[in-house]
Design a protein around this motif. Structure first.
Motif, mmCIF file in Angstrom:
data_model
loop_
_atom_site.group_PDB
_atom_site.id
_atom_site.type_symbol
_atom_site.label_atom_id
_atom_site.label_comp_id
_atom_site.label_asym_id
_atom_site.label_seq_id
_atom_site.Cartn_x
_atom_site.Cartn_y
_atom_site.Cartn_z
ATOM 1 N N GLY A 198 0.790 -1.226 0.000
ATOM 2 C CA GLY A 198 0.000 0.000 0.000
ATOM 3 C C GLY A 198 0.822 1.276 0.000
ATOM 4 N N ALA A 199 2.133 1.158 -0.182
ATOM 5 C CA ALA A 199 3.000 2.348 -0.173
ATOM 6 C C ALA A 199 2.881 3.114 -1.485
ATOM 7 N N ASN A 200 3.061 4.421 -1.410
ATOM 8 C CA ASN A 200 3.024 5.277 -2.598
ATOM 9 C C ASN A 200 4.456 5.601 -3.003
ATOM 10 N N LEU A 201 4.908 5.018 -4.116
ATOM 11 C CA LEU A 201 6.253 5.251 -4.637
ATOM 12 C C LEU A 201 6.200 5.927 -6.004
ATOM 13 N N SER A 202 5.119 6.632 -6.264
ATOM 14 C CA SER A 202 4.951 7.269 -7.566
ATOM 15 C C SER A 202 6.054 8.299 -7.817
ATOM 16 N N SER A 212 14.470 -7.557 -3.583
ATOM 17 C CA SER A 212 14.322 -9.005 -3.541
ATOM 18 C C SER A 212 13.434 -9.433 -2.372
ATOM 19 N N VAL A 213 12.457 -10.222 -2.689
ATOM 20 C CA VAL A 213 11.493 -10.773 -1.720
ATOM 21 C C VAL A 213 10.735 -9.671 -0.958
ATOM 22 N N ALA A 214 10.722 -8.467 -1.491
ATOM 23 C CA ALA A 214 9.959 -7.381 -0.863
ATOM 24 C C ALA A 214 8.469 -7.627 -1.058
ATOM 25 N N TYR A 215 7.664 -7.211 -0.087
ATOM 26 C CA TYR A 215 6.213 -7.369 -0.175
ATOM 27 C C TYR A 215 5.652 -6.096 -0.784
ATOM 28 N N LEU A 216 5.073 -6.220 -1.998
ATOM 29 C CA LEU A 216 4.681 -5.052 -2.778
ATOM 30 C C LEU A 216 3.176 -5.000 -3.063
ATOM 31 N N HIS A 217 2.379 -5.712 -2.315
ATOM 32 C CA HIS A 217 0.950 -5.821 -2.594
ATOM 33 C C HIS A 217 0.280 -4.444 -2.662
ATOM 34 N N ARG A 218 -0.321 -4.159 -3.819
ATOM 35 C CA ARG A 218 -1.080 -2.927 -4.067
ATOM 36 C C ARG A 218 -0.272 -1.644 -3.836
ATOM 37 N N SER A 219 1.017 -1.721 -3.991
ATOM 38 C CA SER A 219 1.834 -0.505 -3.911
ATOM 39 C C SER A 219 1.751 0.254 -5.232
ATOM 40 N N ASN A 220 2.046 1.536 -5.184
ATOM 41 C CA ASN A 220 1.902 2.408 -6.348
ATOM 42 C C ASN A 220 3.264 2.825 -6.868
ATOM 43 N N GLU A 238 -1.195 -6.936 -9.062
ATOM 44 C CA GLU A 238 -2.038 -5.795 -8.660
ATOM 45 C C GLU A 238 -1.235 -4.535 -8.323
ATOM 46 N N VAL A 239 0.037 -4.526 -8.680
ATOM 47 C CA VAL A 239 0.869 -3.337 -8.455
ATOM 48 C C VAL A 239 0.696 -2.384 -9.626
ATOM 49 N N ASN A 240 0.595 -1.090 -9.334
ATOM 50 C CA ASN A 240 0.451 -0.092 -10.389
ATOM 51 C C ASN A 240 1.832 0.311 -10.897
ATOM 52 N N LEU A 241 2.170 -0.142 -12.107
ATOM 53 C CA LEU A 241 3.462 0.154 -12.727
ATOM 54 C C LEU A 241 3.296 1.066 -13.941
ATOM 55 N N SER A 242 2.167 1.699 -14.059
ATOM 56 C CA SER A 242 1.898 2.548 -15.223
ATOM 57 C C SER A 242 2.953 3.642 -15.352
ATOM 58 N N PHE A 243 3.476 3.782 -16.577
ATOM 59 C CA PHE A 243 4.467 4.812 -16.910
ATOM 60 C C PHE A 243 5.803 4.639 -16.157
ATOM 61 N N ALA A 244 5.965 3.501 -15.511
ATOM 62 C CA ALA A 244 7.235 3.234 -14.813
ATOM 63 C C ALA A 244 8.309 2.799 -15.804
ATOM 64 N N ASN A 245 9.561 2.981 -15.415
ATOM 65 C CA ASN A 245 10.699 2.584 -16.249
ATOM 66 C C ASN A 245 11.396 1.393 -15.605
ATOM 67 N N LEU A 256 3.688 -10.857 -12.675
ATOM 68 C CA LEU A 256 3.143 -9.598 -13.159
ATOM 69 C C LEU A 256 1.677 -9.693 -13.561
ATOM 70 N N SER A 257 1.037 -10.812 -13.238
ATOM 71 C CA SER A 257 -0.374 -10.944 -13.606
ATOM 72 C C SER A 257 -1.212 -9.957 -12.791
ATOM 73 N N GLY A 258 -2.072 -9.245 -13.480
ATOM 74 C CA GLY A 258 -2.930 -8.274 -12.805
ATOM 75 C C GLY A 258 -2.267 -6.941 -12.529
ATOM 76 N N ALA A 259 -0.978 -6.825 -12.869
ATOM 77 C CA ALA A 259 -0.283 -5.546 -12.663
ATOM 78 C C ALA A 259 -0.742 -4.538 -13.712
ATOM 79 N N PHE A 260 -0.760 -3.263 -13.337
ATOM 80 C CA PHE A 260 -1.129 -2.203 -14.271
ATOM 81 C C PHE A 260 0.149 -1.770 -14.992
ATOM 82 N N VAL A 261 0.191 -1.992 -16.317
ATOM 83 C CA VAL A 261 1.431 -1.778 -17.072
ATOM 84 C C VAL A 261 1.239 -0.831 -18.259
ATOM 85 N N GLN A 262 0.258 0.040 -18.191
ATOM 86 C CA GLN A 262 0.026 0.982 -19.281
ATOM 87 C C GLN A 262 1.246 1.895 -19.448
#
Length: 290
Positions: A198-202, A212-220, A238-245, A256-262
């Motif tokens: 649930g962290a915001n890393l936008s 490695s082995v970090a818990y990233l559930h629903r992080s942004n 379910e991680v939002n990776l939109s516009f990420a590099n 990466l199933s269900g991840a946002f990758v736009q």
């Protein structure tokens, strides 16, 4: 030592802008277990002093010189420490909950197991500081400098780290649930087994970071720079990776199933299978040639 008299002289010194009274100066003095509650010691010179077990709750120590002072197990809850110089000080096990440490210098200080919950550390300098196991739940660390700080196992749940400098910091096993890390610099940071749920890393910079082995559930991670990051086997569902590099990131075995990758940028040799690659492209991801 008549501490009460010295505090009274310091009060007069403050009220007369230094014309009368005397500046509170006890460099290297033994002030352990002294009760400073509600005292105004702003501007005092206490470098190298022993303040272990002292009670400084609600005290004013703004702009005070506390370099290399021993404040281990001291009580500094709701204390005013704005712009205080605490560089190299020993604050292990101290209670700084709710304290005001804006623009304070804590570089190289020892804050292991310290309680900084809900404290205000905006713009403070914590570079090279030791905060292993420290409690920073709900603390405000926006624009703080934590570069190369040792933060292993620290609790940052719900903390504000917006724009903070955490480059090359050791955050191994730290709790960053629901923390705001937007536009923070985490380049080269160690986030192994850290909890970023649930962290915001936008728009943050995590280039070369180890997740490695970090818990990233629903992080942004919207717009985040993850180039060269170590994400081998990472669960990015379910991680939002939109516009990420994610160019040059190690994604071998990553989920990466269900991840946002736009408009998310990947490299063709990042360790992603051809089948998953096509699925990501169909969902709006961009693959650059190696």
């Amino acid at each position: 030592m008549d501490t009460a008299h010295k505090l009274e002289q310091h009060r007069v010194w403050l009220e007369t802008n230094g014309k009368n009274g005397e500046l509170f100066t006890l460099i290297g003095a033994d002030l352990s277990q002294v009760d400073f509650r509600f005292a105004n010691v702003s501007g005092a010179k206490l470098s190298g002093a022993n303040l272990s077990f002292a009670n400084l709750s609600f005290a004013t120590l703004s702009v005070a010189d506390l370099r290399e002072a021993n404040l281990s197990l001291a009580t500094l809850s709701i204390a005013d420490l704005r712009e205080a110089d605490l560089s190299g000080s020993n604050l292990t096990g101290s209670n700084l909950s709710g304290s005001d440490l804006r623009e304070a210098n804590l570089s190289g200080s020892d804050l292991r197991e310290a309680n900084l919950s809900f404290s205000n550390l905006t713009g403070s300098n914590l570079s090279l500081a030791y905060l292993e196991g420290a409690k920073l739940k709900g603390a405000n660390l926006s624009a703080a400098n934590l570069s190369k700080a040792y933060l292993k196992g620290a609790n940052f749940k719900g903390a504000n780290l917006k724009g903070a400098n955490l480059s090359e910091a050791n955050l191994y096993g730290s709790d960053l649930r629901e923390a705001d890390l937007s536009i923070a610099n985490l380049s080269g940071a160690d986030l192994g087994i850290a909890n970023l749920s649930g962290a915001n890393l936008s728009s943050a910079n995590l280039s070369g970071a180890d997740l490695s082995v970090a818990y990233l559930h629903r992080s942004n991670f919207t717009g985040t720079n993850l180039s060269g990051a170590y994400l081998k086997g990472a669960n990015l569902k379910e991680v939002n990776l939109s516009f990420a590099n994610l160019s040059f990131a190690n994604l071998v075995g990553a989920k990466l199933s269900g991840a946002f990758v736009q408009n998310t940028i990947f490299r063709s040799n990042s360790g992603i299978s051809e089948l998953l690659k096509q699925d990501l492209i169909d969902r709006g991801a961009i693959f650059e040639n190696a």
